[in-house]
Scaffold this active site. Structure first.
Site, PDB file in Angstrom:
ATOM      1  N   LYS A  13      -0.443  -1.617   6.335  1.00 59.59           N
ATOM      2  CA  LYS A  13       0.481  -0.613   5.773  1.00 59.59           C
ATOM      3  C   LYS A  13       0.286  -0.473   4.263  1.00 59.59           C
ATOM      4  O   LYS A  13       0.174   0.631   3.744  1.00 59.59           O
ATOM      5  CB  LYS A  13       1.946  -1.007   6.028  1.00 59.59           C
ATOM      6  CG  LYS A  13       2.314  -1.210   7.481  1.00 59.59           C
ATOM      7  CD  LYS A  13       3.780  -1.586   7.630  1.00 59.59           C
ATOM      8  CE  LYS A  13       4.150  -2.904   6.991  1.00 59.59           C
ATOM      9  NZ  LYS A  13       3.527  -4.094   7.598  1.00 59.59           N
ATOM     10  N   ARG A  88      13.079  -2.128   8.478  1.00 58.40           N
ATOM     11  CA  ARG A  88      12.540  -3.269   9.226  1.00 58.40           C
ATOM     12  C   ARG A  88      13.450  -3.633  10.396  1.00 58.40           C
ATOM     13  O   ARG A  88      13.093  -4.488  11.200  1.00 58.40           O
ATOM     14  CB  ARG A  88      12.514  -4.501   8.344  1.00 58.40           C
ATOM     15  CG  ARG A  88      11.346  -4.616   7.414  1.00 58.40           C
ATOM     16  CD  ARG A  88      10.101  -4.982   8.164  1.00 58.40           C
ATOM     17  NE  ARG A  88       9.348  -6.074   7.612  1.00 58.40           N
ATOM     18  CZ  ARG A  88       8.693  -6.065   6.481  1.00 58.40           C
ATOM     19  NH1 ARG A  88       8.722  -5.015   5.706  1.00 58.40           N
ATOM     20  NH2 ARG A  88       8.013  -7.113   6.106  1.00 58.40           N
ATOM     21  N   ARG A 123      -6.323 -12.957   3.400  1.00 58.02           N
ATOM     22  CA  ARG A 123      -5.881 -12.095   2.289  1.00 58.02           C
ATOM     23  C   ARG A 123      -5.688 -12.898   1.005  1.00 58.02           C
ATOM     24  O   ARG A 123      -5.204 -14.019   1.033  1.00 58.02           O
ATOM     25  CB  ARG A 123      -4.569 -11.403   2.657  1.00 58.02           C
ATOM     26  CG  ARG A 123      -3.991 -10.601   1.486  1.00 58.02           C
ATOM     27  CD  ARG A 123      -2.912  -9.642   1.886  1.00 58.02           C
ATOM     28  NE  ARG A 123      -1.752 -10.294   2.451  1.00 58.02           N
ATOM     29  CZ  ARG A 123      -0.712  -9.642   2.949  1.00 58.02           C
ATOM     30  NH1 ARG A 123      -0.717  -8.329   2.966  1.00 58.02           N
ATOM     31  NH2 ARG A 123       0.305 -10.291   3.443  1.00 58.02           N
ATOM     32  N   ARG A 156      -0.832 -15.664  -0.648  1.00 60.06           N
ATOM     33  CA  ARG A 156       0.626 -15.585  -0.600  1.00 60.06           C
ATOM     34  C   ARG A 156       1.167 -16.758   0.209  1.00 60.06           C
ATOM     35  O   ARG A 156       0.555 -17.149   1.199  1.00 60.06           O
ATOM     36  CB  ARG A 156       1.035 -14.272   0.100  1.00 60.06           C
ATOM     37  CG  ARG A 156       1.337 -13.153  -0.861  1.00 60.06           C
ATOM     38  CD  ARG A 156       1.495 -11.808  -0.202  1.00 60.06           C
ATOM     39  NE  ARG A 156       2.429 -11.701   0.909  1.00 60.06           N
ATOM     40  CZ  ARG A 156       2.727 -10.553   1.522  1.00 60.06           C
ATOM     41  NH1 ARG A 156       2.187  -9.421   1.097  1.00 60.06           N
ATOM     42  NH2 ARG A 156       3.556 -10.511   2.538  1.00 60.06           N
ATOM     43  N   ARG A 167       6.376 -14.603  11.131  1.00 60.06           N
ATOM     44  CA  ARG A 167       6.546 -13.191  10.743  1.00 60.06           C
ATOM     45  C   ARG A 167       6.260 -12.281  11.925  1.00 60.06           C
ATOM     46  O   ARG A 167       6.931 -11.264  12.114  1.00 60.06           O
ATOM     47  CB  ARG A 167       5.605 -12.851   9.580  1.00 60.06           C
ATOM     48  CG  ARG A 167       6.094 -13.424   8.271  1.00 60.06           C
ATOM     49  CD  ARG A 167       4.986 -13.471   7.250  1.00 60.06           C
ATOM     50  NE  ARG A 167       4.570 -12.172   6.781  1.00 60.06           N
ATOM     51  CZ  ARG A 167       3.416 -11.947   6.156  1.00 60.06           C
ATOM     52  NH1 ARG A 167       2.574 -12.940   5.935  1.00 60.06           N
ATOM     53  NH2 ARG A 167       3.105 -10.741   5.758  1.00 60.06           N
TER      54      ARG A 167
HETATM   55  P1  AP5 Z   1      -2.161  -5.154   4.146  1.00 58.54           P
HETATM   56  O1  AP5 Z   1      -2.439  -3.741   3.852  1.00 58.54           O
HETATM   57  O2  AP5 Z   1      -1.822  -6.055   3.031  1.00 58.54           O
HETATM   58  O3  AP5 Z   1      -1.070  -5.250   5.327  1.00 58.54           O
HETATM   59  P2  AP5 Z   1       0.445  -4.932   5.356  1.00 58.54           P
HETATM   60  O4  AP5 Z   1       0.717  -4.328   6.686  1.00 58.54           O
HETATM   61  O5  AP5 Z   1       0.872  -4.161   4.154  1.00 58.54           O
HETATM   62  O6  AP5 Z   1       0.950  -6.437   5.305  1.00 58.54           O
HETATM   63  P3  AP5 Z   1       2.095  -7.146   4.532  1.00 58.54           P
HETATM   64  O7  AP5 Z   1       1.847  -8.615   4.553  1.00 58.54           O
HETATM   65  O8  AP5 Z   1       2.285  -6.542   3.173  1.00 58.54           O
HETATM   66  O9  AP5 Z   1       3.229  -6.844   5.493  1.00 58.54           O
HETATM   67  P4  AP5 Z   1       4.572  -7.442   5.646  1.00 58.54           P
HETATM   68  O10 AP5 Z   1       5.171  -6.296   6.338  1.00 58.54           O
HETATM   69  O11 AP5 Z   1       4.760  -8.757   6.287  1.00 58.54           O
HETATM   70  O12 AP5 Z   1       5.004  -7.821   4.158  1.00 58.54           O
HETATM   71  P5  AP5 Z   1       5.950  -7.139   3.099  1.00 58.54           P
HETATM   72  O13 AP5 Z   1       5.252  -7.289   1.805  1.00 58.54           O
HETATM   73  O14 AP5 Z   1       6.422  -5.785   3.494  1.00 58.54           O
HETATM   74  O15 AP5 Z   1      -3.389  -5.746   4.954  1.00 58.54           O
HETATM   75  C1  AP5 Z   1      -3.452  -7.090   5.342  1.00 58.54           C
HETATM   76  C2  AP5 Z   1      -4.846  -7.653   5.163  1.00 58.54           C
HETATM   77  O16 AP5 Z   1      -5.758  -7.006   6.041  1.00 58.54           O
HETATM   78  C3  AP5 Z   1      -5.429  -7.471   3.777  1.00 58.54           C
HETATM   79  O17 AP5 Z   1      -6.103  -8.628   3.422  1.00 58.54           O
HETATM   80  C4  AP5 Z   1      -6.379  -6.307   3.885  1.00 58.54           C
HETATM   81  O18 AP5 Z   1      -7.471  -6.414   3.021  1.00 58.54           O
HETATM   82  C5  AP5 Z   1      -6.836  -6.420   5.332  1.00 58.54           C
HETATM   83  N1  AP5 Z   1      -7.064  -5.096   5.926  1.00 58.54           N
HETATM   84  C6  AP5 Z   1      -6.281  -4.002   5.814  1.00 58.54           C
HETATM   85  N2  AP5 Z   1      -6.803  -2.987   6.506  1.00 58.54           N
HETATM   86  C7  AP5 Z   1      -7.944  -3.465   7.079  1.00 58.54           C
HETATM   87  C8  AP5 Z   1      -8.941  -2.893   7.929  1.00 58.54           C
HETATM   88  N3  AP5 Z   1      -8.890  -1.616   8.316  1.00 58.54           N
HETATM   89  N4  AP5 Z   1      -9.928  -3.678   8.346  1.00 58.54           N
HETATM   90  C9  AP5 Z   1     -10.012  -4.980   7.960  1.00 58.54           C
HETATM   91  N5  AP5 Z   1      -9.107  -5.557   7.143  1.00 58.54           N
HETATM   92  C10 AP5 Z   1      -8.087  -4.813   6.717  1.00 58.54           C
HETATM   93  O19 AP5 Z   1       7.228  -8.105   3.184  1.00 58.54           O
HETATM   94  C11 AP5 Z   1       7.181  -9.458   2.789  1.00 58.54           C
HETATM   95  C12 AP5 Z   1       8.525 -10.097   3.079  1.00 58.54           C
HETATM   96  O20 AP5 Z   1       9.554  -9.448   2.317  1.00 58.54           O
HETATM   97  C13 AP5 Z   1       9.012 -10.007   4.531  1.00 58.54           C
HETATM   98  O21 AP5 Z   1       8.489 -11.009   5.346  1.00 58.54           O
HETATM   99  C14 AP5 Z   1      10.543 -10.104   4.337  1.00 58.54           C
HETATM  100  O22 AP5 Z   1      10.957 -11.422   4.115  1.00 58.54           O
HETATM  101  C15 AP5 Z   1      10.759  -9.318   3.055  1.00 58.54           C
HETATM  102  N6  AP5 Z   1      11.055  -7.898   3.317  1.00 58.54           N
HETATM  103  C16 AP5 Z   1      10.307  -6.837   2.919  1.00 58.54           C
HETATM  104  N7  AP5 Z   1      10.855  -5.695   3.319  1.00 58.54           N
HETATM  105  C17 AP5 Z   1      11.977  -6.032   3.996  1.00 58.54           C
HETATM  106  C18 AP5 Z   1      12.964  -5.284   4.669  1.00 58.54           C
HETATM  107  N8  AP5 Z   1      12.916  -3.954   4.735  1.00 58.54           N
HETATM  108  N9  AP5 Z   1      13.974  -5.966   5.274  1.00 58.54           N
HETATM  109  C19 AP5 Z   1      14.064  -7.305   5.217  1.00 58.54           C
HETATM  110  N10 AP5 Z   1      13.160  -8.063   4.589  1.00 58.54           N
HETATM  111  C20 AP5 Z   1      12.122  -7.445   3.986  1.00 58.54           C
END
Ligand code: AP5
Length: 210
Positions: A13, A88, A123, A156, A167
């Site tokens: 994402k 979420r 990552r 991370r 997660r």
């Molecule tokens: P990446 O693009 O980083 O993936 P992502 O889906 O954005 O993953 P996140 O870890 O950011 O998602 P998340 O939803 O757990 O974390 P968030 O920061 O929102 O890609 C991942 C990896 O794959 C990278 O290394 C990339 O290079 C690789 N990649 C990407 N595309 C690729 C491809 N096509 N081919 C190969 N490799 C590829 O949230 C973190 C924490 O914050 C949560 O756990 C929670 O505690 C809190 N939080 C955030 N939002 C909320 C909410 N709305 N409600 C409650 N808690 C929340």
């Protein structure tokens, strides 16, 4: 245009949001990035969120809803925005509706759990600017050093294998029901995450333009 990017942690994402916001000239809002910045700066919000995030749990709805409401009131959101990582939970989606936010499209980037573990465990992110790399798919030019700002790239805390599993569990339990929620409203398109980031972007843009 108001868009939501939905998908499991590590589905890509954030990677897609970064590219698409440039193309559409609207901001990408990542609640994860906002929370991580707060943790880094040791603010009241960061102190509240830290434990939840490091264990792989979700931060409580009322905290995240407040953050989002303030952020989308910003001037730069007048022509639309991309939500990356919000909503979420179903209560978060309901809160968006209550704020009067009309969502045009919801794109789910689908990647199977086995692939997710591989992606997240490899990552690395820049401590200083947040740029994201992958040890195999997208390595920085110099190991451990950010291409963009020269900062240090690190893993991370929530990208440790046990936390990734948690997660994913939380995702299937609390976030996946949003697929139905938006499908019933006729807003959902599913895009299969591809091996190459650019191929996923092509499919995502096609889904947005459809
Ligand atoms: P990446 O693009 O980083 O993936 P992502 O889906 O954005 O993953 P996140 O870890 O950011 O998602 P998340 O939803 O757990 O974390 P968030 O920061 O929102 O890609 C991942 C990896 O794959 C990278 O290394 C990339 O290079 C690789 N990649 C990407 N595309 C690729 C491809 N096509 N081919 C190969 N490799 C590829 O949230 C973190 C924490 O914050 C949560 O756990 C929670 O505690 C809190 N939080 C955030 N939002 C909320 C909410 N709305 N409600 C409650 N808690 C929340």
């Amino acid at each position: 245009m108001n868009l939501i990017l939905l998908g499991a942690p590590g589905a890509g994402k954030g990677t897609q949001a970064e590219v698409i916001c440039d193309k559409l000239q609207i901001p990408a809002i990542s609640t994860g990035n906002i929370l991580r910045e707060a943790v880094k700066n040791g603010t009241e919000l960061g102190i509240k969120a830290k434990g939840y995030m490091e264990s792989g749990a979700l931060v409580p709805d009322e905290v995240v809803i407040g953050i989002l409401k303030d952020r989308i009131a910003g001037d730069d959101c007048k022509n639309g925005f991309i939500l990356d990582g919000f909503p979420r939970t179903v209560p978060q989606a309901e809160a968006l509706e209550k704020m009067g936010v009309v969502i045009d499209k919801v794109i789910e980037i689908f990647v199977p759990d086995e692939k997710i573990e591989q992606r997240l465990s490899g990552r690395r992110v820049c401590e200083a600017c947040g740029a994201s790399y992958h040890v195999d798919y997208k390595p920085s030019k110099v190991d451990g050093v950010c291409d963009k700002c020269g900062g240090k790239t690190v893993q991370r805390k929530d990208d440790q294998p046990e936390t990734i599993k948690e997660r994913l569990r939380v995702y299937h339990e609390q976030t996946a029901p949003l697929k139905d929620y938006y499908a019933k409203r006729g807003k959902l398109t599913v895009v299969e995450g591809q091996e190459e980031v650019a191929d996923t972007t092509k499919l995502t843009l096609k889904a947005i333009e459809a």
